[in-house]
Design an enzyme around this catalytic site. Structure first.
Site, mmCIF file in Angstrom:
data_model
loop_
_atom_site.group_PDB
_atom_site.id
_atom_site.type_symbol
_atom_site.label_atom_id
_atom_site.label_comp_id
_atom_site.label_asym_id
_atom_site.label_seq_id
_atom_site.Cartn_x
_atom_site.Cartn_y
_atom_site.Cartn_z
ATOM 1 N N ASP A 143 1.142 -0.921 -0.305
ATOM 2 C CA ASP A 143 -0.315 -0.387 0.032
ATOM 3 C C ASP A 143 1.003 1.215 -0.323
ATOM 4 O O ASP A 143 0.420 1.973 -0.930
ATOM 5 C CB ASP A 143 -0.667 0.445 1.017
ATOM 6 N N MET A 189 -5.304 -2.965 -5.056
ATOM 7 C CA MET A 189 -5.388 -2.086 -3.889
ATOM 8 C C MET A 189 -4.679 -1.094 -3.771
ATOM 9 O O MET A 189 -4.606 -0.957 -4.302
ATOM 10 C CB MET A 189 -4.595 -3.812 -3.058
ATOM 11 N N ARG A 191 -6.183 0.067 0.008
ATOM 12 C CA ARG A 191 -7.340 0.361 0.595
ATOM 13 C C ARG A 191 -7.584 1.712 0.667
ATOM 14 O O ARG A 191 -7.892 2.764 -0.770
ATOM 15 C CB ARG A 191 -6.426 0.214 2.095
ATOM 16 N N GLU A 246 -9.556 0.162 -5.568
ATOM 17 C CA GLU A 246 -10.929 -0.342 -4.420
ATOM 18 C C GLU A 246 -11.381 0.697 -3.291
ATOM 19 O O GLU A 246 -12.229 -0.209 -2.419
ATOM 20 C CB GLU A 246 -9.982 -1.809 -3.728
ATOM 21 N N LEU A 301 -2.612 -11.537 -7.445
ATOM 22 C CA LEU A 301 -1.559 -11.363 -7.874
ATOM 23 C C LEU A 301 -1.114 -9.866 -7.937
ATOM 24 O O LEU A 301 0.322 -10.675 -8.145
ATOM 25 C CB LEU A 301 -2.797 -11.077 -9.275
ATOM 26 N N ARG A 303 0.352 -8.514 -5.085
ATOM 27 C CA ARG A 303 1.283 -8.557 -4.113
ATOM 28 C C ARG A 303 2.208 -10.410 -3.845
ATOM 29 O O ARG A 303 2.604 -10.703 -3.500
ATOM 30 C CB ARG A 303 0.203 -8.363 -2.835
#
Ligand code: F6P
Length: 412
Positions: A143, A189, A191, A246, A301, A303
């Site tokens: 992240d 991704m 967050r 996301e 996928l 990460r």
């Protein structure tokens, strides 16, 4: 170092987290540590006295090289929130009695902002009780949202995978002609931070226009403005590719993925499971425009793609693992290793340690000035920041045409 070291992995895995583990192991051994233990599933497993001796798994140089190339947490991970010390002292007494039993001099925890909460609480407890074990955090998260560090190990490899995959998706999306066009929505991704989604811009180059729209969670999302924008683009070209985080939210704070999904899983740190944004938006656009749509969720996928890892990332991950052991050996505790960029061209980065209290539970977001005015893309400064982090490759060790990993039975 005269006594033993224990290391754990925590939070979401990355393609580089095991390179940090290799760095911890090698440096601890080089500095004279007797044993290097690995917690199975982080602090949660340690509380159940689940751990292993890493020297039983890393027996040769080839094992160490395989470990660096093995995605996901070799030791297993957890999302476990320690109680506050005054809420449950018994948990701390148990952890410290296990550390005493194993004769632990240094406790290294490889993780992100939630995991640094563990280092913060354990180092505070050690100070209050005068316990000699030292606690050091080793940064890790795709992240890239940890405060006080230029970037986090794991981010560069995920960014490289995202830039590459988005470019391949763009190429694919122009093959077939559909009467009302094609809209491909790629969900990424990260967050509440848009660092990973912004990396979709890396697809742009002399041979590729890059994604048409990029939506970061830092900017509130309007469904109707989005649909108008897509209509306008489809009037000019047959295929539109959109990268969405996301974590994008509407003006009232609702995650877009919550508009369509019934998933309501929340982890120990209060984070909702974010998934389904692309599929919701693909149905929405199909309903509004009647064109063909495709929802592509990169999910795990992005990460775990160690076959496409960045060399810079894998080397830095190893370096921060070593720096964490060095810091503990030199007497630091309650700190996290940070990466400090010294120059962009040539790219150079060093390590330092910073107070973990200023890092734990915080989220570093993409600055507004690195997003374009409309909120539909990132600036050249953003791309210049991430580009050095994706450089170079690490060749997998191929066996029978498939990358070889370091193996550990999951049911220890
Ligand atoms: O924190 C890393 C991360 O990969 C986030 O980008 C993502 O939201 C989350 O983990 C997913 O967690 P899990 O694998 O527990 O669903």
């Amino acid at each position: 170092m005269k006594r033993n070291v224990i290391v754990g992995q925590s939070g979401g895995p990355t393609a580089a987290i095991n390179s940090s583990l290799a760095g911890v192991y090698r440096t601890a051994k080089d500095r004279g540590a007797n044993k290097v233990y690995g917690m199975l599933h982080g602090i949660q497993g340690l509380l159940q006295e689940r751990y292993l001796d890493l020297s039983e798994y890393i027996t040769t140089e080839l094992d160490a090289e395989l470990l660096k190339r093995t995605p996901a947490a070799f030791l297993g991970s957890c999302r476990y929130k320690l109680p506050e010390i005054h809420e449950d002292k018994a948990v701390y007494e148990k952890i410290f009695s296990i550390l005493d039993k194993l004769d632990i001099e240094a406790f290294i925890y490889i993780g992100g902002n939630d995991s640094m909460d563990t280092i913060k609480k354990l180092s505070d407890y050690a100070i209050v009780t005068g316990h000699p074990t030292r606690f050091i955090g080793c940064p890790k998260t795709i992240d890239n949202d940890l405060a006080l560090t230029d970037h986090t190990p794991g981010y560069g490899s995920a960014a490289k995978y995202i830039g590459t995959s988005v470019k391949e998706i763009i190429r694919d999306s122009f093959c077939l002609e559909y009467s009302k066009g094609l809209v491909s929505i790629v969900e990424i991704m990260g967050r509440n931070a848009g660092w990973l989604t912004g990396a979709a811009a890396l697809a742009k180059g002399e041979d590729c226009e890059g994604p048409d729209l990029i939506y970061l969670p830092e900017i509130s999302f309007d469904l109707h403005v989005f649909s108008d924008k897509v209509k306008e683009l489809l009037s000019k070209k047959p295929s539109v590719v959109v990268a969405v985080s996301e974590g994008i939210r509407t003006a009232d704070g609702t995650y877009v993925c919550e508009l369509g999904s019934s998933i309501d899983f929340v982890d120990a740190f209060g984070h909702k499971q974010l998934s389904g944004t692309a599929s919701y938006l693909a149905s929405f656009i199909a309903g509004e425009i009647g064109c063909k749509t495709r929802a592509i969720e990169l999910s795990s996928l992005q990460r775990s793609a160690s076959h496409a890892a960045s060399r810079v990332d894998i080397l830095e991950a190893y370096q921060v693992g070593g720096a964490a052991v060095k810091a503990a050996d030199e007497g630091d505790s309650g700190k996290m290793v940070v990466l400090q960029r010294l120059s962009d061209d040539p790219y150079q980065c060093g390590t330092e340690v910073k107070d973990v209290h200023k890092i734990a539970n915080d989220e570093k977001l993409v600055p507004r000035e690195w997003v374009n005015e409309e909120g539909t893309g990132v600036t050249d400064e953003f791309v210049a920041y991430v580009r050095p982090l994706i450089q170079g490759d690490v060749s997998p060790v191929m066996v029978d045409g498939i990358p070889r990993h370091l193996f550990r039975p999951y049911n220890l």
